[in-house]
Enzyme design. Structure first.
Site, mmCIF file in Angstrom:
data_model
loop_
_atom_site.group_PDB
_atom_site.id
_atom_site.type_symbol
_atom_site.label_atom_id
_atom_site.label_comp_id
_atom_site.label_asym_id
_atom_site.label_seq_id
_atom_site.Cartn_x
_atom_site.Cartn_y
_atom_site.Cartn_z
ATOM 1 C CB SER A 9 -34.618 43.916 96.566
ATOM 2 O OG SER A 9 -35.029 43.394 97.135
ATOM 3 C CG ASP A 36 -33.399 40.136 100.282
ATOM 4 O OD1 ASP A 36 -32.433 39.620 99.912
ATOM 5 O OD2 ASP A 36 -34.402 41.312 99.912
ATOM 6 C CG MET A 69 -30.515 37.362 104.097
ATOM 7 S SD MET A 69 -31.845 38.967 104.872
ATOM 8 C CE MET A 69 -32.374 38.634 102.903
#
Length: 222
Positions: A9, A36, A69
């Site tokens: 990540s 992300d 998100m």
């Protein structure tokens, strides 16, 4: 045993040397690159947009796995797909018409996924499971890297695996949050086959390649 995929990540990488970090991850044996995307509304942090996906796409041939998100992700699906995303993962809390959103993702020829927060039941997937290419089980509350793994999610991983078996759906079960050499064997034993790992790779004193190798070694007997 099915090969365990590892997706470093970039949230934990050095943003001043992002291209170098991605290249080191690929050279070190990573299978995907995880990005992300946080909007500062659905989660209390603000991170990347499509331009970062483009930058990552330019320096790697690995699949780019994008975790959205964000509120109203359907407004940005085309932009992220055009930027080079290979997988787009959304949260059911942000998609009042989850089935439609997953269909939109599939229509873009991108892998479709749903992310489950620690307090979100796997039953959310019941009526869309046949559409999924990946289920992302969050083992921390989303928003920040470096959090401690929540062992309460292990039964959820097992339940998701059983759900996929019941409908004969080939999909990754991914786990994100606090995954390292100690917790990786537990999530693999529960049924995960795609590990999203940030700090334990990019902040490891041993270096990126050695950290990836150590995690693979840890799960070999799971």
């Amino acid at each position: 045993m099915k090969k365990i995929q590892i997706a470093p990540s970039i949230l934990a990488a050095d943003m001043a040397a992002l291209g170098d970090a991605v290249e080191k991850a690929e050279a070190g044996g990573a299978d995907m690159i995880h990005v992300d995307v946080m909007d500062g509304h659905f989660v209390p942090n603000l991170t990347f947009g499509p331009i970062i996906i483009e930058a990552v796409r330019e320096v790697t041939s690995l699949p780019v796995y994008v975790h959205l998100m964000m509120e109203a992700p359907e407004r940005y699906l085309t932009a992220f797909a055009d930027a080079g995303a290979d997988y787009l993962i959304v949260h059911p809390e942000t998609c009042p018409h989850l089935h439609r959103t997953l269909q939109q993702i599939s229509d873009l020829d991108v892998g479709a996924g749903v992310a489950l927060n620690p307090a979100t039941s796997e039953e959310t997937l019941r009526y869309v499971v046949s559409m999924l290419d990946v289920v992302l089980v969050m083992s921390v509350n989303p928003g920040f890297g470096g959090q401690a793994f929540l062992p309460e999610v292990l039964p959820k991983i097992r339940a998701v695996r059983q759900m996929l078996v019941e409908v004969e759906r080939e999909a990754f079960i991914s786990v994100d949050g606090g995954v390292d050499v100690k917790t990786a064997p537990k999530v693999v034993a529960a049924g995960a086959d795609l590990l999203v790992i940030g700090s334990a790779i990019f902040k490891a004193e041993m270096g990126v390649a050695a950290a990836i190798a150590a995690i693979r070694e840890a799960v070999e007997g799971s």
